[in-house]
Design a protein around this motif. Structure first.
Motif, PDB file in Angstrom:
ATOM      1  N   PHE A  67       0.859  -1.260  -0.036  1.00  0.00           N
ATOM      2  CA  PHE A  67       0.088   0.040   0.021  1.00  0.00           C
ATOM      3  C   PHE A  67       1.025   1.310   0.133  1.00  0.00           C
ATOM      4  O   PHE A  67       0.573   2.070  -0.666  1.00  0.00           O
ATOM      5  N   ALA A  68       2.063   1.159   0.728  1.00  0.00           N
ATOM      6  CA  ALA A  68       2.905   2.495   0.681  1.00  0.00           C
ATOM      7  C   ALA A  68       3.290   2.765  -0.872  1.00  0.00           C
ATOM      8  O   ALA A  68       3.233   3.903  -1.303  1.00  0.00           O
ATOM      9  N   VAL A  69       3.837   1.804  -1.410  1.00  0.00           N
ATOM     10  CA  VAL A  69       4.074   1.794  -2.966  1.00  0.00           C
ATOM     11  C   VAL A  69       3.015   2.217  -3.842  1.00  0.00           C
ATOM     12  O   VAL A  69       3.004   3.451  -4.702  1.00  0.00           O
ATOM     13  N   LEU A  70       1.976   1.590  -3.468  1.00  0.00           N
ATOM     14  CA  LEU A  70       0.668   1.774  -4.094  1.00  0.00           C
ATOM     15  C   LEU A  70       0.234   3.563  -4.053  1.00  0.00           C
ATOM     16  O   LEU A  70       0.174   4.117  -5.261  1.00  0.00           O
ATOM     17  N   LEU A  71       0.121   3.843  -2.997  1.00  0.00           N
ATOM     18  CA  LEU A  71      -0.224   5.407  -2.687  1.00  0.00           C
ATOM     19  C   LEU A  71       0.844   6.446  -3.213  1.00  0.00           C
ATOM     20  O   LEU A  71       0.237   7.307  -3.751  1.00  0.00           O
ATOM     21  N   THR A  72       2.083   6.048  -3.207  1.00  0.00           N
ATOM     22  CA  THR A  72       2.975   7.074  -3.459  1.00  0.00           C
ATOM     23  C   THR A  72       3.109   7.081  -5.117  1.00  0.00           C
ATOM     24  O   THR A  72       3.023   8.366  -5.492  1.00  0.00           O
ATOM     25  N   LEU A  73       2.676   5.747  -5.561  1.00  0.00           N
ATOM     26  CA  LEU A  73       2.724   5.842  -7.238  1.00  0.00           C
ATOM     27  C   LEU A  73       1.566   6.632  -7.659  1.00  0.00           C
ATOM     28  O   LEU A  73       1.545   7.520  -8.539  1.00  0.00           O
ATOM     29  N   GLY A  74       0.423   6.336  -7.042  1.00  0.00           N
ATOM     30  CA  GLY A  74      -0.964   6.748  -7.552  1.00  0.00           C
ATOM     31  C   GLY A  74      -1.033   8.174  -7.112  1.00  0.00           C
ATOM     32  O   GLY A  74      -1.425   8.816  -8.059  1.00  0.00           O
ATOM     33  N   PHE A  75      -0.554   9.020  -6.217  1.00  0.00           N
ATOM     34  CA  PHE A  75      -0.389  10.069  -5.844  1.00  0.00           C
ATOM     35  C   PHE A  75       0.310  10.828  -6.794  1.00  0.00           C
ATOM     36  O   PHE A  75       0.072  11.995  -7.236  1.00  0.00           O
ATOM     37  N   SER A  76       1.710  10.141  -6.895  1.00  0.00           N
ATOM     38  CA  SER A  76       2.847  11.050  -7.723  1.00  0.00           C
ATOM     39  C   SER A  76       2.212  10.961  -9.177  1.00  0.00           C
ATOM     40  O   SER A  76       2.881  11.709  -9.732  1.00  0.00           O
ATOM     41  N   ALA A  77       1.196  10.096  -9.727  1.00  0.00           N
ATOM     42  CA  ALA A  77       1.145  10.138 -11.085  1.00  0.00           C
ATOM     43  C   ALA A  77       0.684  11.458 -11.466  1.00  0.00           C
ATOM     44  O   ALA A  77       0.843  11.757 -12.771  1.00  0.00           O
ATOM     45  N   VAL A  78      -0.488  11.996 -10.834  1.00  0.00           N
ATOM     46  CA  VAL A  78      -0.959  13.376 -11.208  1.00  0.00           C
ATOM     47  C   VAL A  78       0.078  14.534 -11.208  1.00  0.00           C
ATOM     48  O   VAL A  78       0.267  14.955 -12.375  1.00  0.00           O
ATOM     49  N   PRO A  79       0.910  14.889 -10.287  1.00  0.00           N
ATOM     50  CA  PRO A  79       1.730  15.623 -10.738  1.00  0.00           C
ATOM     51  C   PRO A  79       2.778  15.437 -11.754  1.00  0.00           C
ATOM     52  O   PRO A  79       3.133  16.331 -12.618  1.00  0.00           O
ATOM     53  N   LEU A  80       3.399  14.432 -11.811  1.00  0.00           N
ATOM     54  CA  LEU A  80       4.093  13.940 -12.902  1.00  0.00           C
ATOM     55  C   LEU A  80       3.550  14.027 -14.393  1.00  0.00           C
ATOM     56  O   LEU A  80       4.189  14.479 -15.076  1.00  0.00           O
ATOM     57  N   ALA A  81       2.307  13.613 -14.332  1.00  0.00           N
ATOM     58  CA  ALA A  81       1.263  13.687 -15.577  1.00  0.00           C
ATOM     59  C   ALA A  81       1.281  15.300 -16.151  1.00  0.00           C
ATOM     60  O   ALA A  81       1.599  15.436 -17.257  1.00  0.00           O
ATOM     61  N   VAL A  82       0.990  15.887 -15.013  1.00  0.00           N
ATOM     62  CA  VAL A  82       0.728  17.531 -15.405  1.00  0.00           C
ATOM     63  C   VAL A  82       2.365  18.068 -15.741  1.00  0.00           C
ATOM     64  O   VAL A  82       2.332  18.740 -16.690  1.00  0.00           O
ATOM     65  N   ILE A  83       3.272  17.779 -15.036  1.00  0.00           N
ATOM     66  CA  ILE A  83       4.523  18.409 -15.411  1.00  0.00           C
ATOM     67  C   ILE A  83       5.118  17.922 -16.828  1.00  0.00           C
ATOM     68  O   ILE A  83       5.663  18.679 -17.568  1.00  0.00           O
ATOM     69  N   LEU A  84       4.903  16.706 -16.991  1.00  0.00           N
ATOM     70  CA  LEU A  84       5.312  16.071 -18.348  1.00  0.00           C
ATOM     71  C   LEU A  84       4.317  16.453 -19.452  1.00  0.00           C
ATOM     72  O   LEU A  84       4.727  15.927 -20.441  1.00  0.00           O
ATOM     73  N   GLY A  85       3.373  17.098 -19.197  1.00  0.00           N
ATOM     74  CA  GLY A  85       2.432  17.368 -20.073  1.00  0.00           C
ATOM     75  C   GLY A  85       1.446  16.417 -20.679  1.00  0.00           C
ATOM     76  O   GLY A  85       0.706  16.722 -21.704  1.00  0.00           O
ATOM     77  N   PHE A  86       1.272  15.424 -20.065  1.00  0.00           N
ATOM     78  CA  PHE A  86       0.088  14.535 -20.331  1.00  0.00           C
ATOM     79  C   PHE A  86      -1.138  14.935 -20.036  1.00  0.00           C
ATOM     80  O   PHE A  86      -2.031  14.471 -20.580  1.00  0.00           O
ATOM     81  N   VAL A  87      -1.152  15.849 -18.955  1.00  0.00           N
ATOM     82  CA  VAL A  87      -2.589  16.301 -18.526  1.00  0.00           C
ATOM     83  C   VAL A  87      -2.344  17.641 -18.453  1.00  0.00           C
ATOM     84  O   VAL A  87      -1.427  18.213 -18.069  1.00  0.00           O
TER      85      VAL A  87
END
Lengths: 230, 276
Positions: free
Chosen positions: A209-229
């Motif tokens: 769950f630690a890994v899942l939550l870190t990846l799940g939460f980080s997906a949004v900022p990473l997607a925005v900064i990389l221009g996917f969203v």
């Protein structure tokens, strides 16, 4: 040395007070409030992923959360109380710990403990600081460059398309991952639910769950900064 | 082999203390660690110097007297063993070893590597027993204990009270020690009548002695020479929570009003005498 015994703290009025007065009880309260906060972040993370389904979807979801004002405030108060109890107990126990070993070791080498387990106070304080920033950023909007009430998607993009914004979020989520890595495992022990048979499974559950939550939460900022969203 | 030692020297509890370096040449690798210190002390005495003070008794790992940190690890690098069971063959020629006493507010250093562990005795005195009315010896098989419980009780009872769990804990908690003593009796029928009071009494005594709290990091379990498992702490926690939230109100008030060591007296009080 004398064999005298110091008296226990003054008679305790309530059972909850008695729980708060003992170290074991404080840890139990931290475990219970930890469960509340874990369930919150889990639901929060799942909700966040709707960002990937477009602006309309996430904005509608945000509206849905505010459909009942009493429910919204009830949830907020429960969470605030949970954070307050969890943080206060953690800080008090940490200060007690300083008194328990006034002279430190010249050389101390951990044998088995994880870095996460030895840095709970710091990951906890990091998360606390982040929560304040996060509320100022996306709930109140004062640190967001272009905040507009109700425009959740636009607000997220405005905040996270800045390098500093995205970095703060990702760093905080790694901290959250560290905190959950040990916290999700330790809470079972604090409540007396752990034993040698189930412990390895709990350890895996915690890491998962630690890994899942870190990846799940980080997906949004990473997607925005990389221009996917955006 | 030749070993260099950095040993903590402290004349008395008030002395600030410091590390002192010693060279011990010509060590036989079959010596135990304490025998190596005996050799050092003989050398020091012959030079007219003060020998290094350290605790030891049985020198076979069952009494719990010896113990200090060797290079930052309680009881040294050998797992499930005390310092006295560690031999010089576990080290290399030319090693520099730092010997440091257990450090905790509840374990004041008396001299060099010797600390006062009577705080652990007071935790035992506060509830690590069952109240038994003595008379003629009871029939041994009167109370049957099933094998799994007997094994778990025996395992917890293996604690020798050396204090390594406290020493290795970043919070200087005595949770593994207290948990072992509580679990030992909680697994047995004889321990049931006083179980809740015992959990409250012993944990509040540990708190009063200035030991820290458990954060489940597991260092204690790793260095424990008796192989006590972390689950004894879980059992202790469960009993304390149950006793605090589920105990009868009158019981709670009595317990709260008594000093920890006396908490168990509530259950020891004489039953009403029968009319003669």
């Amino acid at each position: 040395m004398s064999t005298s015994v110091s008296p226990v703290s003054a008679p305790r009025a309530t059972r909850l007070g008695a729980l708060w007065n003992s170290a074991v009880g404080k840890k139990a309260l931290m475990a219970v409030t930890g469960i509340v906060l874990f369930l919150f972040v889990l639901v929060h993370m799942i909700g966040n992923l709707q960002v990937f389904q477009g602006a309309e979807k996430i904005n509608h979801y945000a509206e849905l959360l505010r459909i009942s004002l009493p429910f919204l405030w009830f949830t907020r108060i429960v969470l605030l109380v949970a954070v307050f109890v969890h943080a206060l107990a953690g800080i008090e126990l940490w200060m007690e710990r300083q008194r328990a070993r006034p002279v430190g070791y010249q050389d101390y080498r951990p044998v088995v403990s994880s870095t996460a387990s030895r840095t709970m106070i710091w990951s906890g304080l990091l998360i606390l600081g982040f929560v304040v920033y996060h509320l100022l950023d996306l709930t109140i909007g004062v640190v967001n460059p272009r905040f507009e009430h109700g425009q959740v998607f636009a607000n997220i993009v405005a905040s996270l398309s800045r390098a500093v914004g995205a970095t703060i979020y990702v760093v905080a989520m790694v901290g959250l991952g560290f905190h959950l890595w040990h916290g999700l495992y330790s809470m079972f022990q604090s409540l007396g639910l752990s034993n040698r048979g189930i412990s390895p499974t709990i350890q895996k559950f915690a890491i998962g769950f630690a890994v899942l939550l870190t990846l799940g939460f980080s997906a949004v900022p990473l997607a925005v900064i990389l221009g996917f969203v955006g | 082999m030749r070993i260099t030692l950095d040993i903590w020297r402290q004349k008395n509890p008030r002395d600030p203390g410091r590390f002192e370096r010693f060279e011990v040449p010509n060590i036989n690798e079959h010596m135990s660690f304490l025998e190596m210190l005996d050799v050092l002390n003989q050398q020091l005495v012959s030079e007219g110097k003060e020998p290094v003070a350290f605790d030891s008794d049985c020198r076979e790992g069952i009494c719990g007297m010896c113990g200090f940190l060797i290079n930052g690890e309680a009881h040294g690098p050998l797992r499930n063993a005390t310092v006295c069971q560690t031999h010089m063959r576990h080290f290399k020629d030319g090693d520099v070893l730092r010997l440091e006493p257990w450090r905790a507010a509840a374990f004041p250093v008396l001299r060099d590597l010797i600390v006062d562990r009577s705080a652990l005795d007071r935790i035992i005195a506060s509830g690590g027993y069952t109240s038994t009315r003595t008379g003629s010896a009871a029939e041994a098989n009167q109370i049957l204990v099933s094998k799994p419980y007997a094994d778990k009780a025996m395992e917890a009872a293996a604690c020798i009270g050396c204090g390594a769990c406290v020493a290795s804990c970043p919070n200087a908690a005595a949770a593994l020690f207290t948990g072992a003593k509580i679990a030992h009796l909680a697994h047995l029928p004889q321990g049931q009548p006083e179980r809740m009071a015992r959990a409250l009494s012993m944990t509040s005594q540990a708190h009063a002695e200035g030991f820290g709290h458990c954060t489940t990091i597991g260092e204690c379990e790793a260095v424990c020479p008796a192989g006590i498992k972390l689950e004894v702490i879980s059992m202790m926690n469960k009993d304390v929570i149950k006793a605090t939230l589920g105990g009868r109100a009158s019981e709670m008030q009595t317990l709260a009003a008594l000093p920890p060591s006396a908490a168990m007296r509530f259950f020891e009080s004489e039953p009403p005498k029968k009319e003669q």
